[in-house]
Design an enzyme around this catalytic site. Structure first.
Site, PDB file in Angstrom:
ATOM      1  N   LYS A 119       0.860  -1.189   0.000  1.00 48.64           N
ATOM      2  CA  LYS A 119       0.000   0.000   0.000  1.00 48.64           C
ATOM      3  C   LYS A 119       0.887   1.227   0.000  1.00 48.64           C
ATOM      4  CE  LYS A 119      -3.999   2.086   0.776  1.00 48.64           C
ATOM      5  NZ  LYS A 119      -3.995   2.460  -0.642  1.00 48.64           N
ATOM      6  N   GLN A 123       7.322   4.103   3.771  1.00 53.00           N
ATOM      7  CA  GLN A 123       5.923   3.661   3.826  1.00 53.00           C
ATOM      8  C   GLN A 123       5.776   2.347   4.603  1.00 53.00           C
ATOM      9  OE1 GLN A 123       3.704   5.715   1.648  1.00 53.00           O
ATOM     10  NE2 GLN A 123       2.182   4.939   3.080  1.00 53.00           N
ATOM     11  N   LYS A 137       5.760   3.361   8.210  1.00 53.78           N
ATOM     12  CA  LYS A 137       4.576   4.197   8.477  1.00 53.78           C
ATOM     13  C   LYS A 137       3.315   3.338   8.550  1.00 53.78           C
ATOM     14  CE  LYS A 137       4.326   7.823   5.899  1.00 53.78           C
ATOM     15  NZ  LYS A 137       4.091   8.802   4.835  1.00 53.78           N
ATOM     16  N   LYS A 162       5.420   2.204  -3.181  1.00 56.67           N
ATOM     17  CA  LYS A 162       5.257   3.556  -3.734  1.00 56.67           C
ATOM     18  C   LYS A 162       5.429   3.454  -5.241  1.00 56.67           C
ATOM     19  CE  LYS A 162       4.504   7.836  -2.445  1.00 56.67           C
ATOM     20  NZ  LYS A 162       3.688   8.343  -1.323  1.00 56.67           N
ATOM     21  N   GLY A 169      -3.264   8.100  -4.007  1.00 57.29           N
ATOM     22  CA  GLY A 169      -2.724   9.310  -4.621  1.00 57.29           C
ATOM     23  C   GLY A 169      -1.493   9.808  -3.881  1.00 57.29           C
ATOM     24  N   ASP A 170      -0.849  10.784  -4.437  1.00 58.39           N
ATOM     25  CA  ASP A 170       0.263  11.509  -3.793  1.00 58.39           C
ATOM     26  C   ASP A 170       0.396  12.796  -4.606  1.00 58.39           C
ATOM     27  OD1 ASP A 170       2.475  11.435  -1.753  1.00 58.39           O
ATOM     28  OD2 ASP A 170       3.724  11.632  -3.509  1.00 58.39           O
ATOM     29  N   THR A 211      -4.746  13.376   5.887  1.00 57.44           N
ATOM     30  CA  THR A 211      -3.326  13.578   6.208  1.00 57.44           C
ATOM     31  C   THR A 211      -3.141  14.865   7.013  1.00 57.44           C
ATOM     32  OG1 THR A 211      -2.790  12.421   4.168  1.00 57.44           O
ATOM     33  CG2 THR A 211      -0.996  13.624   5.223  1.00 57.44           C
TER      34      THR A 211
HETATM   35  P1  NDP Z   1      -0.109  18.454  -3.552  1.00 61.27           P
HETATM   36  O1  NDP Z   1       0.377  18.194  -4.921  1.00 61.27           O
HETATM   37  O2  NDP Z   1      -1.562  18.584  -3.295  1.00 61.27           O
HETATM   38  O3  NDP Z   1       0.579  19.785  -2.962  1.00 61.27           O
HETATM   39  C1  NDP Z   1       1.949  19.962  -2.948  1.00 61.27           C
HETATM   40  C2  NDP Z   1       2.234  21.393  -2.511  1.00 61.27           C
HETATM   41  O4  NDP Z   1       3.640  21.541  -2.344  1.00 61.27           O
HETATM   42  C3  NDP Z   1       1.810  22.439  -3.532  1.00 61.27           C
HETATM   43  O5  NDP Z   1       1.409  23.601  -2.868  1.00 61.27           O
HETATM   44  C4  NDP Z   1       3.107  22.671  -4.312  1.00 61.27           C
HETATM   45  O6  NDP Z   1       3.176  23.939  -4.917  1.00 61.27           O
HETATM   46  C5  NDP Z   1       4.118  22.585  -3.196  1.00 61.27           C
HETATM   47  N1  NDP Z   1       5.433  22.215  -3.717  1.00 61.27           N
HETATM   48  C6  NDP Z   1       5.739  21.178  -4.533  1.00 61.27           C
HETATM   49  N2  NDP Z   1       7.052  21.181  -4.814  1.00 61.27           N
HETATM   50  C7  NDP Z   1       7.574  22.239  -4.162  1.00 61.27           C
HETATM   51  C8  NDP Z   1       8.877  22.776  -4.042  1.00 61.27           C
HETATM   52  N3  NDP Z   1       9.908  22.197  -4.661  1.00 61.27           N
HETATM   53  N4  NDP Z   1       9.036  23.878  -3.275  1.00 61.27           N
HETATM   54  C9  NDP Z   1       7.996  24.455  -2.626  1.00 61.27           C
HETATM   55  N5  NDP Z   1       6.742  23.989  -2.710  1.00 61.27           N
HETATM   56  C10 NDP Z   1       6.541  22.894  -3.447  1.00 61.27           C
HETATM   57  O7  NDP Z   1       0.547  17.294  -2.654  1.00 61.27           O
HETATM   58  P2  NDP Z   1       0.079  16.768  -1.237  1.00 61.27           P
HETATM   59  O8  NDP Z   1      -0.383  17.899  -0.396  1.00 61.27           O
HETATM   60  O9  NDP Z   1      -0.785  15.594  -1.431  1.00 61.27           O
HETATM   61  O10 NDP Z   1       1.456  16.181  -0.665  1.00 61.27           O
HETATM   62  C11 NDP Z   1       2.406  17.029  -0.009  1.00 61.27           C
HETATM   63  C12 NDP Z   1       3.414  16.154   0.710  1.00 61.27           C
HETATM   64  O11 NDP Z   1       2.738  15.319   1.652  1.00 61.27           O
HETATM   65  C13 NDP Z   1       4.238  15.208  -0.152  1.00 61.27           C
HETATM   66  O12 NDP Z   1       5.509  15.058   0.433  1.00 61.27           O
HETATM   67  C14 NDP Z   1       3.475  13.899  -0.039  1.00 61.27           C
HETATM   68  O13 NDP Z   1       4.306  12.770  -0.295  1.00 61.27           O
HETATM   69  C15 NDP Z   1       3.068  13.968   1.420  1.00 61.27           C
HETATM   70  N6  NDP Z   1       1.955  13.113   1.774  1.00 61.27           N
HETATM   71  C16 NDP Z   1       0.734  13.284   1.190  1.00 61.27           C
HETATM   72  C17 NDP Z   1      -0.315  12.496   1.568  1.00 61.27           C
HETATM   73  C18 NDP Z   1      -1.697  12.731   1.050  1.00 61.27           C
HETATM   74  O14 NDP Z   1      -2.623  12.103   1.570  1.00 61.27           O
HETATM   75  N7  NDP Z   1      -1.908  13.642   0.108  1.00 61.27           N
HETATM   76  C19 NDP Z   1      -0.133  11.388   2.529  1.00 61.27           C
HETATM   77  C20 NDP Z   1       1.160  11.365   3.151  1.00 61.27           C
HETATM   78  C21 NDP Z   1       2.158  12.176   2.746  1.00 61.27           C
HETATM   79  P3  NDP Z   1       2.596  24.197  -6.401  1.00 61.27           P
HETATM   80  O15 NDP Z   1       1.125  24.396  -6.219  1.00 61.27           O
HETATM   81  O16 NDP Z   1       3.323  25.404  -6.849  1.00 61.27           O
HETATM   82  O17 NDP Z   1       2.913  22.978  -7.191  1.00 61.27           O
END
Ligand code: NDP
Length: 456
Positions: free
Chosen positions: A98, A119, A122, A134, A173-174, A217
């Site tokens: 997963k 993962q 976690k 992943k 998703g991610d 999350t």
């Molecule tokens: P999203 O794609 O929804 O959002 C990512 C955010 O991070 C956006 O605001 C993006 O900006 C910003 N971002 C991406 N790259 C950069 C960078 N290099 N510098 C600064 N800002 C950046 O992703 P999620 O919110 O789903 O995921 C965020 C993190 O959380 C990841 O590490 C993911 O692996 C982790 N995660 C997510 C889970 C989930 O349920 N969604 C579960 C567990 C972990 P912009 O809009 O400009 O692209």
């Protein structure tokens, strides 16, 4: 070398890492993830030789398998496009694989191995029967039309469907893979296999999705932070917070933290950060949700709407003084100098919503400075926990209410916190090292299952 590591333990860590780097050349993200974990686990394994004799760490740091494949698709102008995709099935000792799928130009096998390795531990921490995996592709959904994204997802599933299954591997998703992409992927799976089963999580509510999965999350991260503060007799009420990112995790972190009485004064995206000293209240957050989730706009537009806020291009938000920092954007977004700034400004808690957002030297400095540090594998486990609950609902062909899922999520985060305290309490001090706690607690369950299976 961390201050508390003896030279002989450090020698073992170095020897382990030399071997790992030799077997996985150039995979620096994977090396960093393993180093963080084995720095906690090698001292524990030395004290518990049954794991050492069975070479559990060597086995745990080698994925069960990695599938790599070409994804060919056609863009709107009729050009043939080629991307590369992977599924890293890391370890299924305690349940079917997963873990999320990420679509982003920076995706490489190394990034997916780091995420898959994390993962495993976690998923173990959640207490649910889930192994770790992943996957993803170096495809950038930004700027693509819905039809282009659909064609990419359909082409990807033509290969991926052979490797997933409700009892085999259940992706989610991610970054870059939200409700739209999961829907296209699930629609294609159904067409290829003629089966309606929960082989993906994060589905739409009308076809097997779980309530609260979108929020899980971010909400879970805030519940974990609240548990950390509760442990020292404090709470989020009245705290000033900074949240990086403005994607799925960031938005729901802000929503929950605000509802618990905190004031969030900064958020960001990949173009820079906003500072709103008055706080991002629910009305402003609703504007941001629409801007980022629907209009797919830039965070700089916030200051046109709310002129009391300022936008800082190409900068990270950690210079804003805060009590609690929630890095919720991406990996390696808190450097050593960011950590120094946070400490200088009196940060009390750093709670990771994103995966490995804090660089190793920055994390070590925060721990040495006794900042309370909630590591990703514990603090952001709420997402995968509710994905696990989605799998249970699919298997039962039932849908639980919002309150029921939220209550279970809160309970899972509390139990993760309890396990971290059990294994992370530093001898002779009140300080909880949540990094050690999460690594050891996550490890034991997987390692015991691997021991039970014999030499496999
Ligand atoms: P999203 O794609 O929804 O959002 C990512 C955010 O991070 C956006 O605001 C993006 O900006 C910003 N971002 C991406 N790259 C950069 C960078 N290099 N510098 C600064 N800002 C950046 O992703 P999620 O919110 O789903 O995921 C965020 C993190 O959380 C990841 O590490 C993911 O692996 C982790 N995660 C997510 C889970 C989930 O349920 N969604 C579960 C567990 C972990 P912009 O809009 O400009 O692209």
């Amino acid at each position: 070398m961390s201050k508390n590591t003896s030279p002989s333990v450090q020698k073992e860590i170095n020897a382990f890492m030399r071997g790992l780097k030799k077997r996985n050349p150039g995979q620096k993200e994977f090396h960093a993830a393993v180093l963080e974990v084995v720095s906690s686990l090698i001292p524990y394994v030395i004290e518990h030789p049954k794991y050492r004799d069975a070479q559990i760490l060597e086995r745990l740091s080698e994925p069960d398998r990695t599938v790599s494949f070409r994804v060919t698709w056609e863009d709107d102008a009729g050009n043939i496009r080629v991307n590369r995709a992977w599924r890293v099935q890391f370890n299924n000792s305690i349940g079917p694989y997963k873990g999320g799928l990420r679509f982003h130009p920076t995706v490489t096998e190394s990034v997916l191995k780091f995420l898959g390795f994390e993962q495993v531990l976690k998923n173990s921490l959640t207490g649910l029967p889930m192994g770790g995996a992943k996957g993803g592709a170096n495809f950038n959904p930004k700027g693509k039309s819905d039809r282009e994204v659909m064609r990419f997802c359909q082409s990807l599933m033509i290969e991926l469907h052979r490797h997933v299954g409700e009892d085999t591997d259940v992706p989610a998703g991610d970054i870059g893979v939200g409700a739209r992409e999961i829907s296209y992927l699930f629609g294609q799976y159904k067409r290829l296999e003629n089966r309606f089963v929960g082989i993906l999580t994060g589905k739409g509510l009308s076809f097997g999705g779980s309530l609260v999965r979108t929020e899980a999350t971010g909400y879970g991260c805030v519940y974990f932070c609240q548990d950390i503060l509760d442990q020292i007799g404090d709470s989020l009420e009245g705290k000033t917070c900074v949240v990086s990112g403005s994607g799925n995790v960031a938005i729901y972190t802000v929503e929950k933290a605000t509802s618990l009485g905190a004031t969030v004064v900064g958020m960001s995206d990949s173009s820079g950060f906003i500072h709103d000293p008055d706080g991002i209240d629910p009305e402003k957050l609703a504007y941001l949700k629409d801007l980022k989730e629907v209009k797919r706009g830039r965070i700089s537009e916030y200051v046109e709407h709310y002129p009391e806020a300022t936008f800082h291009a190409d900068k990270r938000p950690w210079r804003i003084p805060c009590d609690v920092a929630f890095p919720c954007a991406t990996q390696n977004e808190i450097s050593l100098s960011d950590a120094e700034t946070l400490i200088k400004n009196g940060v009390q808690v750093v709670c990771e919503g994103a995966n490995m957002p804090t660089e190793l030297d920055a994390m070590n400095l925060l721990l040495q400075s006794k900042v309370l540090f909630g590591p990703a594998k514990a603090a952001n486990a709420g997402g995968v926990a509710v994905s696990g609950l989605e799998q249970s609902q699919n298997a039962l062909r039932l849908s639980w209410s919002r309150e029921e899922v939220d209550e279970r999520l809160n309970g899972i985060m509390r139990s993760i916190h309890t396990k971290c305290v059990e294994y992370g309490q530093e001898p002779g001090s009140d300080y909880i090292n949540y990094v050690n706690g999460a690594n050891i607690a996550g490890f034991i369950k997987v390692a015991d299952a691997m021991l039970a299976y014999g030499v496999v």
